[in-house]
Design a protein around this motif. Structure first.
Motif, mmCIF file in Angstrom:
data_model
loop_
_atom_site.group_PDB
_atom_site.id
_atom_site.type_symbol
_atom_site.label_atom_id
_atom_site.label_comp_id
_atom_site.label_asym_id
_atom_site.label_seq_id
_atom_site.Cartn_x
_atom_site.Cartn_y
_atom_site.Cartn_z
ATOM 1 N N VAL A 1 0.646 -1.344 -0.077
ATOM 2 C CA VAL A 1 -0.067 -0.097 -0.255
ATOM 3 C C VAL A 1 0.883 1.661 -0.299
ATOM 4 N N TYR A 2 2.146 1.210 0.620
ATOM 5 C CA TYR A 2 2.651 2.352 1.084
ATOM 6 C C TYR A 2 3.303 2.671 -1.040
ATOM 7 N N LEU A 3 4.094 1.252 -1.189
ATOM 8 C CA LEU A 3 4.634 1.798 -2.550
ATOM 9 C C LEU A 3 3.353 1.673 -3.726
ATOM 10 N N LEU A 4 2.689 1.242 -3.209
ATOM 11 C CA LEU A 4 1.673 2.220 -4.598
ATOM 12 C C LEU A 4 0.708 3.285 -4.627
ATOM 13 N N ARG A 5 0.927 3.913 -2.845
ATOM 14 C CA ARG A 5 0.234 5.361 -2.689
ATOM 15 C C ARG A 5 1.580 6.059 -3.321
ATOM 16 N N ASN A 6 2.878 5.483 -3.050
ATOM 17 C CA ASN A 6 3.829 6.460 -3.402
ATOM 18 C C ASN A 6 3.862 7.009 -4.905
ATOM 19 N N PHE A 7 3.709 5.838 -5.703
ATOM 20 C CA PHE A 7 3.529 5.805 -7.157
ATOM 21 C C PHE A 7 3.102 5.944 -7.665
ATOM 22 N N ARG A 8 1.527 6.401 -6.845
ATOM 23 C CA ARG A 8 0.498 7.611 -7.882
ATOM 24 C C ARG A 8 0.596 9.416 -7.005
ATOM 25 N N GLY A 9 1.862 9.275 -6.364
ATOM 26 C CA GLY A 9 2.142 10.704 -5.716
ATOM 27 C C GLY A 9 0.919 10.569 -4.230
ATOM 28 N N GLU A 10 0.823 9.951 -4.069
ATOM 29 C CA GLU A 10 -0.948 10.379 -3.196
ATOM 30 C C GLU A 10 0.075 11.035 -1.713
ATOM 31 N N THR A 11 -0.663 11.579 -0.803
ATOM 32 C CA THR A 11 -0.310 12.240 0.228
ATOM 33 C C THR A 11 -0.973 11.582 1.740
ATOM 34 N N ILE A 12 -0.964 12.225 2.671
ATOM 35 C CA ILE A 12 -1.668 11.685 3.675
ATOM 36 C C ILE A 12 -2.337 13.089 4.670
ATOM 37 N N GLU A 13 -2.042 14.381 3.831
ATOM 38 C CA GLU A 13 -2.295 15.653 3.872
ATOM 39 C C GLU A 13 -3.827 15.455 4.124
#
Length: 80
Positions: A68-80
């Motif tokens: 999930v972490y790698l997928l979110r980083n690949f998509r450019g998503e952040t938790i802000e």
């Protein structure tokens, strides 16, 4: 209690202890529980069995979290 005896420890046999350590710290196979039980006792063997069980079961959420972490980083998503 007069200061003559500090601690009572078992005498270790280096050849048996090193064989158990080699097998215990191998990541491929589970720890040699029967050898640990025979040498160190029931409580220590139970501890190693429990820690092996927890390590195996915590790998599942760990791998899922990494995915999930790698997928979110690949998509450019952040938790802000």
């Amino acid at each position: 209690t007069h200061g003559f005896l500090d601690v009572i420890c078992p005498v270790h046999i280096p050849s048996i202890r090193s064989k158990i350590e080699r097998k215990t710290f191998s990541f491929i196979s589970p720890p040699p529980l029967q050898a640990i039980r025979d040498y160190y006792g029931e409580a220590v063997a139970f501890y190693f069995a429990w820690m092996h069980h927890m390590t195996v079961w915590f790998m599942i959420p760990g791998i899922l979290g990494l995915f999930v972490y790698l997928l979110r980083n690949f998509r450019g998503e952040t938790i802000e």
